[in-house]
Motif scaffolding. Structure first.
Motif, PDB file in Angstrom:
ATOM      1  N   UNK A  44      36.565 109.840  55.760  1.00  0.00           N
ATOM      2  CA  UNK A  44      35.627 109.384  54.738  1.00  0.00           C
ATOM      3  C   UNK A  44      36.342 109.226  53.402  1.00  0.00           C
ATOM      4  N   UNK A  45      35.808 108.329  52.575  1.00  0.00           N
ATOM      5  CA  UNK A  45      36.272 108.182  51.215  1.00  0.00           C
ATOM      6  C   UNK A  45      35.143 107.603  50.379  1.00  0.00           C
ATOM      7  N   UNK A  46      35.318 107.621  49.071  1.00  0.00           N
ATOM      8  CA  UNK A  46      34.343 107.036  48.154  1.00  0.00           C
ATOM      9  C   UNK A  46      35.041 105.964  47.338  1.00  0.00           C
ATOM     10  N   UNK A  47      34.404 104.793  47.275  1.00  0.00           N
ATOM     11  CA  UNK A  47      34.928 103.697  46.469  1.00  0.00           C
ATOM     12  C   UNK A  47      34.113 103.587  45.191  1.00  0.00           C
ATOM     13  N   UNK A  48      34.789 103.370  44.083  1.00  0.00           N
ATOM     14  CA  UNK A  48      34.122 103.263  42.776  1.00  0.00           C
ATOM     15  C   UNK A  48      33.675 101.820  42.551  1.00  0.00           C
ATOM     16  N   UNK A  49      32.728 101.391  43.375  1.00  0.00           N
ATOM     17  CA  UNK A  49      32.149 100.054  43.240  1.00  0.00           C
ATOM     18  C   UNK A  49      30.806 100.049  43.966  1.00  0.00           C
ATOM     19  N   UNK A  50      29.903  99.156  43.580  1.00  0.00           N
ATOM     20  CA  UNK A  50      28.611  99.071  44.254  1.00  0.00           C
ATOM     21  C   UNK A  50      28.786  98.697  45.729  1.00  0.00           C
ATOM     22  N   UNK A  51      27.788  98.994  46.530  1.00  0.00           N
ATOM     23  CA  UNK A  51      27.889  98.799  47.976  1.00  0.00           C
ATOM     24  C   UNK A  51      28.147  97.337  48.353  1.00  0.00           C
ATOM     25  N   UNK A  52      27.573  96.384  47.653  1.00  0.00           N
ATOM     26  CA  UNK A  52      27.811  94.966  47.985  1.00  0.00           C
ATOM     27  C   UNK A  52      29.264  94.578  47.725  1.00  0.00           C
ATOM     28  N   UNK A  53      29.820  95.027  46.602  1.00  0.00           N
ATOM     29  CA  UNK A  53      31.222  94.741  46.291  1.00  0.00           C
ATOM     30  C   UNK A  53      32.137  95.449  47.291  1.00  0.00           C
ATOM     31  N   UNK A  96      42.683  98.127  68.603  1.00  0.00           N
ATOM     32  CA  UNK A  96      41.990  99.275  68.012  1.00  0.00           C
ATOM     33  C   UNK A  96      40.684  98.759  67.425  1.00  0.00           C
ATOM     34  N   UNK A  97      39.590  99.423  67.781  1.00  0.00           N
ATOM     35  CA  UNK A  97      38.292  99.076  67.213  1.00  0.00           C
ATOM     36  C   UNK A  97      38.103  99.892  65.941  1.00  0.00           C
ATOM     37  N   UNK A  98      38.020  99.198  64.817  1.00  0.00           N
ATOM     38  CA  UNK A  98      37.770  99.853  63.529  1.00  0.00           C
ATOM     39  C   UNK A  98      36.312  99.606  63.158  1.00  0.00           C
ATOM     40  N   UNK A  99      35.589 100.690  62.905  1.00  0.00           N
ATOM     41  CA  UNK A  99      34.192 100.615  62.482  1.00  0.00           C
ATOM     42  C   UNK A  99      34.094 101.248  61.105  1.00  0.00           C
ATOM     43  N   UNK A 100      33.608 100.487  60.138  1.00  0.00           N
ATOM     44  CA  UNK A 100      33.472 100.984  58.770  1.00  0.00           C
ATOM     45  C   UNK A 100      31.985 100.971  58.409  1.00  0.00           C
ATOM     46  N   UNK A 101      31.478 102.144  58.010  1.00  0.00           N
ATOM     47  CA  UNK A 101      30.096 102.267  57.552  1.00  0.00           C
ATOM     48  C   UNK A 101      30.106 102.483  56.050  1.00  0.00           C
ATOM     49  N   UNK A 102      29.289 101.700  55.341  1.00  0.00           N
ATOM     50  CA  UNK A 102      29.218 101.788  53.888  1.00  0.00           C
ATOM     51  C   UNK A 102      27.806 102.146  53.480  1.00  0.00           C
ATOM     52  N   UNK A 103      27.672 103.168  52.634  1.00  0.00           N
ATOM     53  CA  UNK A 103      26.377 103.621  52.162  1.00  0.00           C
ATOM     54  C   UNK A 103      26.431 103.775  50.651  1.00  0.00           C
ATOM     55  N   UNK A 104      25.391 103.302  49.979  1.00  0.00           N
ATOM     56  CA  UNK A 104      25.329 103.424  48.528  1.00  0.00           C
ATOM     57  C   UNK A 104      25.303 104.902  48.136  1.00  0.00           C
ATOM     58  N   UNK A 105      26.146 105.241  47.177  1.00  0.00           N
ATOM     59  CA  UNK A 105      26.216 106.611  46.648  1.00  0.00           C
ATOM     60  C   UNK A 105      25.984 106.533  45.138  1.00  0.00           C
ATOM     61  N   UNK A 106      24.924 105.813  44.781  1.00  0.00           N
ATOM     62  CA  UNK A 106      24.627 105.576  43.371  1.00  0.00           C
ATOM     63  C   UNK A 106      24.926 104.125  43.045  1.00  0.00           C
ATOM     64  N   UNK A 107      24.619 103.715  41.819  1.00  0.00           N
ATOM     65  CA  UNK A 107      24.786 102.299  41.464  1.00  0.00           C
ATOM     66  C   UNK A 107      26.243 101.834  41.412  1.00  0.00           C
ATOM     67  N   UNK A 108      27.174 102.733  41.188  1.00  0.00           N
ATOM     68  CA  UNK A 108      28.578 102.336  41.026  1.00  0.00           C
ATOM     69  C   UNK A 108      29.523 102.986  42.028  1.00  0.00           C
ATOM     70  N   UNK A 109      28.993 103.596  43.085  1.00  0.00           N
ATOM     71  CA  UNK A 109      29.848 104.249  44.077  1.00  0.00           C
ATOM     72  C   UNK A 109      29.333 103.967  45.481  1.00  0.00           C
ATOM     73  N   UNK A 110      30.266 103.892  46.419  1.00  0.00           N
ATOM     74  CA  UNK A 110      29.935 103.659  47.821  1.00  0.00           C
ATOM     75  C   UNK A 110      30.655 104.684  48.680  1.00  0.00           C
ATOM     76  N   UNK A 111      29.896 105.373  49.530  1.00  0.00           N
ATOM     77  CA  UNK A 111      30.478 106.293  50.511  1.00  0.00           C
ATOM     78  C   UNK A 111      30.901 105.463  51.724  1.00  0.00           C
ATOM     79  N   UNK A 143      40.902  99.357  46.354  1.00  0.00           N
ATOM     80  CA  UNK A 143      39.635  99.622  45.686  1.00  0.00           C
ATOM     81  C   UNK A 143      39.819 100.084  44.250  1.00  0.00           C
ATOM     82  N   UNK A 144      41.049 100.489  43.897  1.00  0.00           N
ATOM     83  CA  UNK A 144      41.317 100.963  42.537  1.00  0.00           C
ATOM     84  C   UNK A 144      41.578  99.805  41.594  1.00  0.00           C
ATOM     85  N   UNK A 145      41.902  98.638  42.149  1.00  0.00           N
ATOM     86  CA  UNK A 145      42.224  97.478  41.299  1.00  0.00           C
ATOM     87  C   UNK A 145      40.996  96.888  40.673  1.00  0.00           C
TER      88      UNK A 145
END
Length: 145
Positions: A44-53, A96-111, A143-145
């Motif tokens: 798991x990780x958190x990206x500092x961007x909205x879920x759509x981005x 390799x099957x890669x499955x990525x699940x993205x969930x909103x973790x607030x307006x500016x973060x995505x789990x 995701x940091x860029x």
């Protein structure tokens, strides 16, 4: 569309067998793949961007790394799910099957949850684990860029 991990991996290995040995290679590879164990890794990780981005960012990375799959129920339990077949193992020859699940973790973060699964033969290459880690690093770094 197939949604079962084992069936997707078996079909991918069958396609690889067919590319080198025709329909007999497909049947042989699929028969062998059904008997192989899976190497699975999740992180798991958190990206500092909205879920759509984050979804667009992830889709770009997966499309560049491999072949995108259409996942059934792409919005399971409030999460957006993206899947791709990515080459892993020796010479990137093991699907390799890669499955990525993205969930909103607030307006500016995505789990983000990344799962890699690959069939393993007698020689353990940990292709599922290594490929999931590689995709996670790409997601986090870019995701940091």
């Amino acid at each position: 569309m197939i949604d079962d991990e084992d069936q997707i991996l078996t079909a991918a290995l069958g396609a690889l067998g067919a590319s080198s040995s025709g329909s007999g290679g497909r049947r042989g590879a699929m028969s062998a793949a059904k008997r192989l164990k899976k190497n699975v890794y999740e992180t798991d990780l958190t990206l500092a961007m909205p879920v759509e981005a984050a979804s667009e960012h992830t889709e770009g990375i997966l499309a560049q790394a491999g072949r995108m799959l259409e996942a059934e129920g792409t919005h399971l339990a409030g999460a957006r799910v993206l899947r791709a077949i990515v080459g892993g193992g020796l010479g990137n020859m093991n699907p390799v099957l890669i499955t990525v699940s993205l969930t909103s973790d607030g307006p500016e973060h995505t789990a983000v949850s990344v799962r890699g699964a690959a069939k393993e033969g007698l020689i353990k290459q940990r292709a599922g684990e290594k490929t999931a880690k590689r995709i996670t690093e790409l997601l986090a770094h870019q995701g940091m860029n």
